[in-house]
Scaffold this active site. Structure first.
Site, PDB file in Angstrom:
ATOM      1  N   SER A  38       0.794  -1.229   0.000  1.00  0.00           N
ATOM      2  CA  SER A  38       0.000   0.000   0.000  1.00  0.00           C
ATOM      3  C   SER A  38       0.823   1.274   0.000  1.00  0.00           C
ATOM      4  O   SER A  38       0.325   2.333  -0.381  1.00  0.00           O
ATOM      5  CB  SER A  38      -0.944   0.012   1.207  1.00  0.00           C
ATOM      6  OG  SER A  38      -0.229  -0.169   2.418  1.00  0.00           O
ATOM      7  N   ASP A 327      -4.043   7.290   8.581  1.00  0.00           N
ATOM      8  CA  ASP A 327      -4.893   6.364   9.323  1.00  0.00           C
ATOM      9  C   ASP A 327      -3.994   5.640  10.319  1.00  0.00           C
ATOM     10  O   ASP A 327      -2.887   6.091  10.597  1.00  0.00           O
ATOM     11  CB  ASP A 327      -5.657   5.413   8.386  1.00  0.00           C
ATOM     12  CG  ASP A 327      -4.749   4.585   7.492  1.00  0.00           C
ATOM     13  OD1 ASP A 327      -3.542   4.465   7.801  1.00  0.00           O
ATOM     14  OD2 ASP A 327      -5.234   4.037   6.485  1.00  0.00           O
ATOM     15  N   HIS A 330      -0.940   4.034   7.690  1.00  0.00           N
ATOM     16  CA  HIS A 330      -0.266   4.684   6.568  1.00  0.00           C
ATOM     17  C   HIS A 330       0.102   6.136   6.868  1.00  0.00           C
ATOM     18  O   HIS A 330      -0.668   6.852   7.509  1.00  0.00           O
ATOM     19  CB  HIS A 330      -1.163   4.640   5.331  1.00  0.00           C
ATOM     20  CG  HIS A 330      -1.603   3.269   4.961  1.00  0.00           C
ATOM     21  ND1 HIS A 330      -2.845   2.763   5.319  1.00  0.00           N
ATOM     22  CD2 HIS A 330      -0.957   2.273   4.303  1.00  0.00           C
ATOM     23  CE1 HIS A 330      -2.948   1.516   4.867  1.00  0.00           C
ATOM     24  NE2 HIS A 330      -1.823   1.200   4.254  1.00  0.00           N
TER      25      HIS A 330
END
Length: 354
Positions: A38, A327, A330
């Protein structure tokens, strides 16, 4: 074709805030290509049947007018900052984007998929794209740029591009420590060795396909990631020393193998980008970097929310530029930018100074 030839003879100059030139005058980077998880996924997961997505508000609230693209942050990712820093383009697109343009293919794409890891089981558990399939997508990509630019130009693009690989966090944090399968098969050092072998195998595979400038991100301080603080950090949500030691152990193994691999591959630069120490520095000295909050994210409580639990109903912090994390997992766009600025000088020297 003319655009490609111009790219291939152009000289790029990368300057730091102090005016220092990091990229030599005779170096050029026609494209950057990313694999992994990610941290480098600009939206490939949008096209998968998986819960690991970020193509909805408030993700992307600071990206091109508040557009959620599938990037797991509020704005730009590490890949976007790297594309800009290397003088290639403003944003690194997702390979699976059906609207991707020819010029984006020729200047590089990301095959990364949020939730994946070096271990094939990790991507299977998350329902995302394993590195083996990302490799197959890269082979398709090579055929596409050959068709668009010609055999010789395509070869030059691949040879002179910079390749980035980010994996490992999901292997430990969402596989090894959550599901029992790998823990029954390996102790921590044994699993670390398995991951390092898989990482080296992957590097060798992209090398066979033409990659000659390869950057592999090390493990971050696992124990200081907000969601891990919440799960295992006690009432005060402290960094978990055990998890950080696992990251350090893995990084030591990976560094040794990458150094050995780099010495055995002629005319190739394989570089380990330190993700551990810069983040520890930022976490422990936030004011030094213009930050205030490093123990939780901006979205929701910041302690547990990520992906679908960080959504349009979530309360958002007033100023995300003061947060290291967007978040609970991340980094924010600001966090990504700070990190890239910290590693860029040494990274450029390692890749281009012979």
């Amino acid at each position: 074709m003319k655009v490609i030839l111009i790219c291939l003879v152009a000289s790029l100059y990368i300057h730091g805030n102090d005016g220092t030139t990091y990229l030599p005058d005779d170096a050029f980077v026609p494209a950057i290509i990313a694999f992994g998880d990610s941290l480098l996924d600009p939206g490939n997961n949008n096209y998968l049947k998986t819960l690991t997505k970020a193509n909805f508000p408030p993700y992307g609230k600071d990206f091109l007018g508040g557009k959620p693209t599938g990037r797991f942050t509020n704005g730009k990712t590490l890949g976007d900052f790297l594309a800009k820093a290397l003088g290639v383009k403003e944003y690194l697109p997702a390979y699976l984007d059906p609207l991707i343009k020819d010029n984006d293919l020729l200047t590089g794409v990301s095959f990364a998929s949020g939730g994946t890891g070096y271990d094939p089981l990790t991507s299977k558990l998350a329902g995302v794209i394993p590195l083996s399939l990302q490799l197959e997508m890269f082979k398709q990509y090579i055929l596409k740029i050959k068709a668009k630019a010609g055999e010789e130009a395509a070869k030059n693009i691949i040879t002179n591009s910079v390749f980035f690989v980010s994996a490992n966090s999901n292997d430990f944090l969402t596989n090894y420590y959550v599901f029992p399968i790998r823990r029954l098969q390996y102790d921590v050092p044994g699993y670390g060795n398995k991951l390092v072998k898989l990482a080296v195998d992957f590097i060798q595979e992209i090398h066979k396909l033409g990659a000659r400038r390869i950057v592999v991100f090390s493990a971050p301080p696992y124990g200081c990631i907000p969601i891990e603080r919440t799960i295992a950090g006690g009432v005060n949500r402290r960094c978990i020393d055990k998890y950080n030691k696992v990251a350090q152990m893995f990084n030591g193994m990976l560094k040794q193998e990458i150094q050995f691999l780099a010495s055995s591959l002629p005319e190739t630069r394989v570089v380990l980008a330190d993700f551990y120490n810069p983040l520890i520095s930022i976490i422990e000295n936030p004011q030094q970097y213009g930050l205030e909050v490093t123990d939780k994210g901006c979205c929701g409580t910041g302690k547990i929310e990520m992906s679908f639990t960080c959504n349009k109903l979530s309360k958002i912090c007033r100023n995300d530029s003061k947060f290291l994390f967007w978040d609970s997992l991340h980094p924010t766009e600001k966090g990504c930018n700070i990190y890239i600025n910290l590693i860029l000088p040494d990274l450029m020297k390692s890749l281009f100074r012979y």
